[in-house]
Design a protein around this motif. Structure first.
Motif, PDB file in Angstrom:
ATOM      1  N   LEU A   1      -1.168  19.645  52.663  1.00  0.00           N
ATOM      2  CA  LEU A   1      -0.873  19.616  51.132  1.00  0.00           C
ATOM      3  C   LEU A   1      -0.845  20.708  50.257  1.00  0.00           C
ATOM      4  CD1 LEU A   1      -0.451  17.457  48.795  1.00  0.00           C
ATOM      5  CD2 LEU A   1      -3.002  17.396  48.825  1.00  0.00           C
ATOM      6  N   ASN A   2      -1.798  21.703  50.740  1.00  0.00           N
ATOM      7  CA  ASN A   2      -2.261  22.613  49.741  1.00  0.00           C
ATOM      8  C   ASN A   2      -2.024  24.198  50.762  1.00  0.00           C
ATOM      9  OD1 ASN A   2      -2.688  21.144  47.328  1.00  0.00           O
ATOM     10  ND2 ASN A   2      -4.784  20.780  48.095  1.00  0.00           N
ATOM     11  N   LYS A   3      -1.099  24.161  51.678  1.00  0.00           N
ATOM     12  CA  LYS A   3      -1.259  25.342  52.617  1.00  0.00           C
ATOM     13  C   LYS A   3      -1.311  26.675  51.595  1.00  0.00           C
ATOM     14  CE  LYS A   3       0.226  25.619  56.681  1.00  0.00           C
ATOM     15  NZ  LYS A   3       1.294  25.536  57.777  1.00  0.00           N
ATOM     16  N   THR A   4      -0.258  26.707  50.688  1.00  0.00           N
ATOM     17  CA  THR A   4       0.051  27.924  49.922  1.00  0.00           C
ATOM     18  C   THR A   4      -1.185  28.341  49.217  1.00  0.00           C
ATOM     19  OG1 THR A   4       2.273  27.621  49.921  1.00  0.00           O
ATOM     20  CG2 THR A   4       1.499  29.133  48.362  1.00  0.00           C
ATOM     21  N   ALA A   5      -1.955  27.468  48.482  1.00  0.00           N
ATOM     22  CA  ALA A   5      -3.149  27.733  47.767  1.00  0.00           C
ATOM     23  C   ALA A   5      -4.146  28.103  48.569  1.00  0.00           C
ATOM     24  CB  ALA A   5      -3.459  26.444  47.045  1.00  0.00           C
ATOM     25  N   ILE A   6      -4.317  27.523  49.800  1.00  0.00           N
ATOM     26  CA  ILE A   6      -5.417  27.777  50.522  1.00  0.00           C
ATOM     27  C   ILE A   6      -5.406  29.364  51.043  1.00  0.00           C
ATOM     28  CG2 ILE A   6      -6.374  27.508  52.910  1.00  0.00           C
ATOM     29  CD1 ILE A   6      -5.446  24.218  52.386  1.00  0.00           C
TER      30      ILE A   6
ATOM     31  N   ALA B   1      -6.650  31.540  48.525  1.00  0.00           N
ATOM     32  CA  ALA B   1      -8.014  31.048  47.967  1.00  0.00           C
ATOM     33  C   ALA B   1      -9.284  31.913  48.313  1.00  0.00           C
ATOM     34  CB  ALA B   1      -8.092  29.729  48.376  1.00  0.00           C
ATOM     35  N   GLN B   2     -10.365  31.448  47.632  1.00  0.00           N
ATOM     36  CA  GLN B   2     -11.563  32.372  48.154  1.00  0.00           C
ATOM     37  C   GLN B   2     -12.733  31.368  48.478  1.00  0.00           C
ATOM     38  OE1 GLN B   2     -12.400  35.570  47.972  1.00  0.00           O
ATOM     39  NE2 GLN B   2     -14.384  35.767  48.389  1.00  0.00           N
ATOM     40  N   ASN B   3     -12.474  30.044  48.003  1.00  0.00           N
ATOM     41  CA  ASN B   3     -13.497  29.023  48.464  1.00  0.00           C
ATOM     42  C   ASN B   3     -12.731  27.841  48.570  1.00  0.00           C
ATOM     43  OD1 ASN B   3     -15.940  30.714  47.504  1.00  0.00           O
ATOM     44  ND2 ASN B   3     -14.690  30.434  45.635  1.00  0.00           N
ATOM     45  N   ILE B   4     -13.116  27.044  49.744  1.00  0.00           N
ATOM     46  CA  ILE B   4     -12.482  25.811  50.250  1.00  0.00           C
ATOM     47  C   ILE B   4     -13.406  24.859  50.307  1.00  0.00           C
ATOM     48  CG2 ILE B   4     -11.050  24.696  52.214  1.00  0.00           C
ATOM     49  CD1 ILE B   4      -9.504  26.692  50.635  1.00  0.00           C
TER      50      ILE B   4
ATOM     51  N   ALA C   1     -18.698  31.175  38.791  1.00  0.00           N
ATOM     52  CA  ALA C   1     -17.389  31.881  39.160  1.00  0.00           C
ATOM     53  C   ALA C   1     -16.759  31.614  40.462  1.00  0.00           C
ATOM     54  CB  ALA C   1     -17.854  33.469  39.348  1.00  0.00           C
ATOM     55  N   ARG C   2     -17.446  30.677  41.106  1.00  0.00           N
ATOM     56  CA  ARG C   2     -16.583  30.210  42.359  1.00  0.00           C
ATOM     57  C   ARG C   2     -15.628  28.909  41.971  1.00  0.00           C
ATOM     58  NH1 ARG C   2     -17.769  32.332  47.092  1.00  0.00           N
ATOM     59  NH2 ARG C   2     -19.414  33.955  47.121  1.00  0.00           N
ATOM     60  N   SER C   3     -14.544  28.827  42.298  1.00  0.00           N
ATOM     61  CA  SER C   3     -13.394  27.800  42.143  1.00  0.00           C
ATOM     62  C   SER C   3     -13.081  27.328  43.531  1.00  0.00           C
ATOM     63  CB  SER C   3     -12.164  28.424  41.387  1.00  0.00           C
ATOM     64  OG  SER C   3     -11.512  27.156  41.444  1.00  0.00           O
ATOM     65  N   PHE C   4     -12.969  26.001  43.972  1.00  0.00           N
ATOM     66  CA  PHE C   4     -12.707  25.570  45.422  1.00  0.00           C
ATOM     67  C   PHE C   4     -11.131  24.853  45.091  1.00  0.00           C
ATOM     68  CE2 PHE C   4     -17.195  26.101  45.485  1.00  0.00           C
ATOM     69  CZ  PHE C   4     -17.617  26.373  46.817  1.00  0.00           C
ATOM     70  N   ILE C   5     -10.580  25.167  46.342  1.00  0.00           N
ATOM     71  CA  ILE C   5      -9.247  24.823  46.445  1.00  0.00           C
ATOM     72  C   ILE C   5      -9.437  23.481  47.501  1.00  0.00           C
ATOM     73  CG2 ILE C   5      -6.972  25.022  47.641  1.00  0.00           C
ATOM     74  CD1 ILE C   5      -7.169  26.225  44.811  1.00  0.00           C
ATOM     75  N   TYR C   6      -8.901  22.231  47.351  1.00  0.00           N
ATOM     76  CA  TYR C   6      -8.987  21.165  48.269  1.00  0.00           C
ATOM     77  C   TYR C   6      -8.470  21.742  49.601  1.00  0.00           C
ATOM     78  CZ  TYR C   6      -8.872  16.368  49.881  1.00  0.00           C
ATOM     79  OH  TYR C   6      -9.167  15.446  50.835  1.00  0.00           O
ATOM     80  N   GLY C   7      -9.168  21.631  50.695  1.00  0.00           N
ATOM     81  CA  GLY C   7      -8.458  22.354  51.872  1.00  0.00           C
ATOM     82  C   GLY C   7      -7.694  21.279  52.702  1.00  0.00           C
ATOM     83  N   LEU C   8      -6.925  20.633  52.553  1.00  0.00           N
ATOM     84  CA  LEU C   8      -5.935  19.817  53.219  1.00  0.00           C
ATOM     85  C   LEU C   8      -4.567  20.676  53.416  1.00  0.00           C
ATOM     86  CD1 LEU C   8      -5.583  17.098  54.840  1.00  0.00           C
ATOM     87  CD2 LEU C   8      -4.333  16.190  52.914  1.00  0.00           C
TER      88      LEU C   8
END
Length: 327
Positions: free
Chosen positions: A122-127, A130-133, A112-119
Protein backbone atom coordinates in the motif's frame (compact mmCIF):
# COMPACT_ATOMS: atom_id res chain seq x y z
CA UNK A 1 30.06 -2.57 -1.62
CA UNK A 2 26.81 -3.82 -0.08
CA UNK A 3 25.08 -1.68 2.54
CA UNK A 4 25.75 -2.63 6.18
CA UNK A 5 22.85 -2.00 8.58
CA UNK A 6 23.48 -2.00 12.34
CA UNK A 7 20.45 -3.24 14.25
CA UNK A 8 19.15 -2.98 17.81
CA UNK A 9 16.20 -5.00 19.11
CA UNK A 10 14.09 -4.16 22.17
CA UNK A 11 11.85 -6.94 23.48
CA UNK A 12 13.90 -9.77 22.05
CA UNK A 13 12.54 -12.50 24.33
CA UNK A 14 9.06 -12.82 22.78
CA UNK A 15 7.80 -14.58 19.66
CA UNK A 16 8.25 -11.61 17.30
CA UNK A 17 11.65 -10.77 18.79
CA UNK A 18 12.79 -14.36 18.36
CA UNK A 19 11.64 -14.46 14.74
CA UNK A 20 13.37 -11.16 14.06
CA UNK A 21 16.64 -12.51 15.47
CA UNK A 22 16.36 -15.66 13.33
CA UNK A 23 15.93 -13.54 10.21
CA UNK A 24 18.61 -10.96 10.96
CA UNK A 25 21.47 -13.25 11.99
CA UNK A 26 21.46 -14.57 8.40
CA UNK A 27 20.56 -11.31 6.65
CA UNK A 28 23.23 -10.38 4.07
CA UNK A 29 23.15 -6.67 4.93
CA UNK A 30 22.42 -6.61 8.68
CA UNK A 31 24.37 -6.95 11.90
CA UNK A 32 22.68 -7.24 15.29
CA UNK A 33 24.47 -4.89 17.71
CA UNK A 34 22.29 -5.59 20.74
CA UNK A 35 19.16 -7.43 21.88
CA UNK A 36 17.62 -5.68 24.86
CA UNK A 37 15.81 -7.52 27.64
CA UNK A 38 15.99 -6.46 31.29
CA UNK A 39 14.80 -9.82 32.64
CA UNK A 40 17.29 -11.82 30.53
CA UNK A 41 20.32 -9.50 30.63
CA UNK A 42 23.57 -11.51 30.46
CA UNK A 43 21.93 -14.69 29.18
CA UNK A 44 22.79 -16.12 25.79
CA UNK A 45 19.99 -15.75 23.25
CA UNK A 46 19.64 -19.53 23.07
CA UNK A 47 18.69 -19.65 26.77
CA UNK A 48 15.35 -18.16 25.68
CA UNK A 49 15.24 -19.17 22.01
CA UNK A 50 16.71 -22.64 22.34
CA UNK A 51 16.72 -23.28 18.58
CA UNK A 52 19.43 -20.61 18.26
CA UNK A 53 22.06 -22.74 20.00
CA UNK A 54 25.16 -22.77 17.81
CA UNK A 55 23.77 -19.95 15.62
CA UNK A 56 25.00 -16.87 17.49
CA UNK A 57 27.11 -15.86 20.50
CA UNK A 58 25.03 -12.72 21.19
CA UNK A 59 23.77 -12.21 24.75
CA UNK A 60 20.81 -10.21 25.97
CA UNK A 61 21.67 -6.84 27.48
CA UNK A 62 19.87 -4.26 29.61
CA UNK A 63 21.82 -1.42 27.98
CA UNK A 64 21.05 0.57 24.83
CA UNK A 65 23.56 1.74 22.24
CA UNK A 66 23.39 4.63 19.76
CA UNK A 67 25.79 2.78 17.45
CA UNK A 68 22.90 1.46 15.36
CA UNK A 69 21.03 2.49 12.23
CA UNK A 70 17.64 0.99 13.07
CA UNK A 71 15.81 0.01 16.27
CA UNK A 72 13.11 -2.65 16.24
CA UNK A 73 10.53 -2.43 19.05
CA UNK A 74 9.06 -5.88 19.76
CA UNK A 75 7.27 -4.80 22.91
CA UNK A 76 3.68 -5.31 24.01
CA UNK A 77 0.95 -2.98 22.83
CA UNK A 78 1.18 0.33 24.70
CA UNK A 79 4.80 -0.30 25.70
CA UNK A 80 6.53 1.08 22.58
CA UNK A 81 5.25 4.61 23.18
CA UNK A 82 6.32 4.41 26.83
CA UNK A 83 9.77 3.16 25.82
CA UNK A 84 10.36 6.01 23.36
CA UNK A 85 9.16 8.57 25.92
CA UNK A 86 11.48 7.14 28.60
CA UNK A 87 14.61 6.71 26.45
CA UNK A 88 16.47 9.23 24.33
CA UNK A 89 16.87 7.59 20.91
CA UNK A 90 19.29 9.46 18.64
CA UNK A 91 17.67 11.27 15.73
CA UNK A 92 19.67 9.33 13.13
CA UNK A 93 18.21 5.99 14.31
CA UNK A 94 15.22 4.74 12.34
CA UNK A 95 12.50 3.00 14.40
CA UNK A 96 10.34 0.07 13.30
CA UNK A 97 7.59 -0.60 15.85
CA UNK A 98 5.83 -3.99 15.80
CA UNK A 99 3.15 -2.98 18.33
CA UNK A 100 -0.11 -1.17 17.53
CA UNK A 101 0.95 2.10 19.20
CA UNK A 102 1.49 4.19 16.05
CA UNK A 103 -0.59 2.49 13.34
CA UNK A 104 -3.53 4.87 13.31
CA UNK A 105 -3.03 8.31 11.79
CA UNK A 106 -4.16 10.08 14.96
CA UNK A 107 -1.44 8.25 16.94
CA UNK A 108 1.35 8.38 14.33
CA UNK A 109 3.22 11.36 15.77
CA UNK A 110 5.35 11.24 18.94
CA UNK A 111 7.15 14.52 19.50
CA UNK A 112 9.55 14.83 16.52
CA UNK A 113 8.99 11.25 15.32
CA UNK A 114 6.37 10.61 12.66
CA UNK A 115 5.40 7.02 11.79
CA UNK A 116 4.39 5.70 8.36
CA UNK A 117 2.04 2.71 8.21
CA UNK A 118 4.29 -0.08 6.98
CA UNK A 119 2.22 -2.13 4.55
CA UNK A 120 4.54 -2.22 1.51
CA UNK A 121 1.80 -3.23 -0.92
CA UNK A 122 0.00 0.00 0.00
CA UNK A 123 2.69 2.50 1.05
CA UNK A 124 5.96 1.38 -0.56
CA UNK A 125 6.96 4.83 -1.83
CA UNK A 126 6.27 6.49 1.53
CA UNK A 127 8.14 3.73 3.38
CA UNK A 128 11.24 4.21 1.19
CA UNK A 129 11.57 7.84 2.30
CA UNK A 130 10.40 7.37 5.91
CA UNK A 131 12.30 7.56 9.19
CA UNK A 132 9.91 5.54 11.36
CA UNK A 133 7.57 2.64 10.56
CA UNK A 134 4.45 1.34 12.30
CA UNK A 135 4.44 -2.33 11.32
CA UNK A 136 0.90 -3.62 10.55
CA UNK A 137 -0.95 -6.19 12.62
CA UNK A 138 -1.17 -9.81 11.51
CA UNK A 139 -4.92 -10.09 10.90
CA UNK A 140 -4.86 -6.58 9.43
CA UNK A 141 -2.16 -7.57 6.92
CA UNK A 142 -4.00 -10.65 5.68
CA UNK A 143 -7.39 -8.92 5.43
CA UNK A 144 -6.06 -5.79 3.74
CA UNK A 145 -4.05 -7.68 1.14
CA UNK A 146 -7.22 -9.55 0.25
CA UNK A 147 -9.22 -6.34 -0.20
CA UNK A 148 -6.87 -3.60 -1.47
CA UNK A 149 -7.45 -4.24 -5.21
CA UNK A 150 -11.22 -4.00 -4.69
CA UNK A 151 -10.79 -0.77 -2.73
CA UNK A 152 -8.65 0.77 -5.47
CA UNK A 153 -11.41 -0.07 -7.96
CA UNK A 154 -14.05 1.45 -5.67
CA UNK A 155 -15.89 -1.87 -5.37
CA UNK A 156 -16.19 -2.27 -1.60
CA UNK A 157 -19.48 -1.83 0.23
CA UNK A 158 -20.39 -4.57 2.68
CA UNK A 159 -17.59 -6.99 3.58
CA UNK A 160 -18.06 -10.12 5.69
CA UNK A 161 -14.74 -11.55 6.87
CA UNK A 162 -13.78 -14.57 8.95
CA UNK A 163 -10.24 -15.57 9.84
CA UNK A 164 -8.53 -18.23 11.89
CA UNK A 165 -5.13 -17.85 13.56
CA UNK A 166 -2.68 -20.13 15.33
CA UNK A 167 -1.72 -20.05 18.99
CA UNK A 168 1.40 -17.91 18.42
CA UNK A 169 -0.92 -15.03 17.54
CA UNK A 170 -1.70 -14.73 21.25
CA UNK A 171 1.92 -14.02 22.20
CA UNK A 172 4.32 -15.98 24.35
CA UNK A 173 2.66 -15.30 27.71
CA UNK A 174 0.52 -18.18 28.91
CA UNK A 175 -3.24 -17.85 29.16
CA UNK A 176 -6.09 -20.32 29.56
CA UNK A 177 -6.69 -20.34 25.79
CA UNK A 178 -3.04 -20.81 24.75
CA UNK A 179 -2.35 -24.04 26.70
CA UNK A 180 -2.04 -27.18 24.55
CA UNK A 181 -4.80 -28.92 26.50
CA UNK A 182 -7.23 -26.11 25.56
CA UNK A 183 -6.11 -25.61 21.96
CA UNK A 184 -5.91 -29.28 20.95
CA UNK A 185 -8.99 -30.41 18.96
CA UNK A 186 -10.62 -27.06 19.63
CA UNK A 187 -11.56 -23.76 17.96
CA UNK A 188 -13.28 -20.63 19.28
CA UNK A 189 -14.56 -17.33 17.93
CA UNK A 190 -13.30 -14.33 19.90
CA UNK A 191 -13.52 -10.52 19.79
CA UNK A 192 -16.46 -10.88 17.42
CA UNK A 193 -16.92 -7.65 15.41
CA UNK A 194 -14.61 -5.78 17.83
CA UNK A 195 -11.06 -6.88 16.97
CA UNK A 196 -8.38 -4.22 17.57
CA UNK A 197 -7.13 -4.42 13.95
CA UNK A 198 -10.39 -3.06 12.51
CA UNK A 199 -9.19 0.54 12.85
CA UNK A 200 -6.05 0.14 10.78
CA UNK A 201 -7.89 -1.96 8.17
CA UNK A 202 -10.56 0.71 7.73
CA UNK A 203 -7.91 3.42 7.52
CA UNK A 204 -6.06 1.65 4.70
CA UNK A 205 -9.19 0.82 2.70
CA UNK A 206 -10.34 4.44 2.89
CA UNK A 207 -6.93 5.52 1.62
CA UNK A 208 -7.72 3.77 -1.67
CA UNK A 209 -11.52 4.16 -1.64
CA UNK A 210 -12.29 7.50 0.03
CA UNK A 211 -15.79 7.80 -1.45
CA UNK A 212 -18.70 5.79 -0.06
CA UNK A 213 -19.07 3.74 3.11
CA UNK A 214 -17.24 0.46 3.66
CA UNK A 215 -18.99 -1.74 6.23
CA UNK A 216 -16.53 -4.42 7.40
CA UNK A 217 -17.73 -7.19 9.73
CA UNK A 218 -14.96 -9.42 11.07
CA UNK A 219 -15.20 -12.61 13.15
CA UNK A 220 -11.76 -13.95 14.20
CA UNK A 221 -11.16 -17.53 15.36
CA UNK A 222 -8.54 -19.27 17.49
CA UNK A 223 -7.32 -22.43 15.80
CA UNK A 224 -5.78 -25.77 16.71
CA UNK A 225 -2.32 -25.07 15.20
CA UNK A 226 0.69 -22.94 16.08
CA UNK A 227 1.17 -20.44 13.28
CA UNK A 228 -0.54 -18.99 10.25
CA UNK A 229 -3.70 -17.05 9.36
CA UNK A 230 -6.40 -18.02 6.87
CA UNK A 231 -8.84 -15.25 5.91
CA UNK A 232 -12.03 -15.48 3.82
CA UNK A 233 -13.75 -12.22 2.86
CA UNK A 234 -17.13 -12.21 1.09
CA UNK A 235 -18.27 -9.24 -1.01
CA UNK A 236 -20.79 -8.50 -3.78
CA UNK A 237 -19.35 -8.14 -7.28
CA UNK A 238 -20.86 -7.99 -10.76
CA UNK A 239 -17.47 -8.52 -12.43
CA UNK A 240 -16.49 -11.91 -13.82
CA UNK A 241 -13.91 -14.06 -12.05
CA UNK A 242 -11.60 -13.54 -15.04
CA UNK A 243 -11.84 -9.75 -14.73
CA UNK A 244 -11.27 -9.87 -10.98
CA UNK A 245 -8.32 -12.23 -11.21
CA UNK A 246 -6.67 -10.01 -13.83
CA UNK A 247 -7.27 -6.97 -11.61
CA UNK A 248 -5.63 -8.66 -8.60
CA UNK A 249 -2.63 -9.88 -10.58
CA UNK A 250 -2.11 -6.42 -12.03
CA UNK A 251 -2.33 -4.78 -8.59
CA UNK A 252 0.32 -7.08 -7.07
CA UNK A 253 2.57 -7.41 -10.13
CA UNK A 254 5.38 -5.32 -8.58
CA UNK A 255 5.07 -6.77 -5.06
CA UNK A 256 7.30 -9.84 -4.67
CA UNK A 257 5.66 -11.37 -1.60
CA UNK A 258 1.99 -11.24 -2.58
CA UNK A 259 0.91 -13.88 -5.08
CA UNK A 260 -2.47 -14.52 -6.69
CA UNK A 261 -3.11 -18.24 -7.14
CA UNK A 262 -5.40 -19.81 -9.74
CA UNK A 263 -5.62 -22.96 -7.61
CA UNK A 264 -7.05 -23.60 -4.13
CA UNK A 265 -4.70 -22.40 -1.39
CA UNK A 266 -3.85 -23.88 2.01
CA UNK A 267 -1.95 -22.69 5.07
CA UNK A 268 1.20 -24.81 4.68
CA UNK A 269 2.04 -22.86 1.52
CA UNK A 270 2.95 -19.80 3.60
CA UNK A 271 4.07 -21.08 7.01
CA UNK A 272 7.72 -20.06 7.58
CA UNK A 273 7.62 -17.58 4.66
CA UNK A 274 7.01 -13.86 4.16
CA UNK A 275 4.41 -14.57 1.48
CA UNK A 276 0.75 -13.71 1.23
CA UNK A 277 -1.10 -15.95 -1.20
CA UNK A 278 -4.54 -14.92 -2.46
CA UNK A 279 -7.22 -16.99 -4.21
CA UNK A 280 -10.55 -15.79 -5.61
CA UNK A 281 -13.77 -17.82 -5.84
CA UNK A 282 -17.08 -16.60 -7.23
CA UNK A 283 -20.63 -17.99 -7.21
CA UNK A 284 -23.26 -15.76 -8.79
CA UNK A 285 -22.61 -12.23 -7.55
CA UNK A 286 -20.79 -13.39 -4.40
CA UNK A 287 -17.00 -13.08 -4.48
CA UNK A 288 -14.92 -14.80 -1.79
CA UNK A 289 -11.32 -13.66 -1.38
CA UNK A 290 -9.09 -16.09 0.51
CA UNK A 291 -5.75 -14.77 1.81
CA UNK A 292 -3.13 -16.62 3.85
CA UNK A 293 0.02 -15.53 5.71
CA UNK A 294 2.36 -16.67 8.47
CA UNK A 295 1.31 -14.44 11.38
CA UNK A 296 4.86 -14.22 12.77
CA UNK A 297 6.53 -13.42 9.43
CA UNK A 298 4.43 -11.51 6.88
CA UNK A 299 2.17 -10.68 9.83
CA UNK A 300 5.00 -9.39 12.04
CA UNK A 301 8.79 -9.88 11.93
CA UNK A 302 9.16 -10.77 8.25
CA UNK A 303 7.24 -7.67 7.21
CA UNK A 304 9.37 -5.63 9.63
CA UNK A 305 12.52 -6.84 7.85
CA UNK A 306 10.86 -6.13 4.50
CA UNK A 307 10.27 -2.58 5.73
CA UNK A 308 13.90 -2.31 6.88
CA UNK A 309 15.04 -3.33 3.41
CA UNK A 310 12.87 -0.62 1.84
CA UNK A 311 14.00 2.02 4.37
CA UNK A 312 17.67 1.43 3.54
CA UNK A 313 17.29 1.05 -0.21
CA UNK A 314 18.37 -2.57 -0.51
CA UNK A 315 16.69 -5.49 -2.29
CA UNK A 316 13.18 -5.85 -0.85
CA UNK A 317 13.49 -9.63 -0.56
CA UNK A 318 16.92 -9.62 1.16
CA UNK A 319 17.02 -12.10 4.05
CA UNK A 320 13.46 -13.22 3.31
CA UNK A 321 13.85 -15.93 0.68
CA UNK A 322 12.45 -18.60 2.97
CA UNK A 323 11.20 -22.13 2.39
CA UNK A 324 7.66 -23.07 3.39
CA UNK A 325 7.20 -25.87 5.96
CA UNK A 326 5.25 -28.01 3.49
CA UNK A 327 5.59 -31.35 5.31
Amino acid sequence: MSKHIKVGIVGGAGYTGGELIRLLIHHPNAEIIFVHSKSNAGNSLHKVHSDLIGETAIRFTDELSSNIDVLFLCTGHGEAKKFLEANAIADHIKVIDLSNDFRLAQNSQLEARSFIYGLPELNKTAIQSAQNIANPGCFATAIQLGLLPLAQAGLLDEVYTTGITGSTGAGQGLSSTSHFSWRANNIQAYKTLTHQHLGEIGQSLLQLQPVGKIDLSFVPWRGDFTRGIFISSTVHSEKSIEQLTAMYKDFYESHPFTIVSDDPIFLKQVVNTNKCIIQLEKVGTKLVVHSIIDNLLKGASGQAVQNMNLLFGIEETAGLKLKANYF
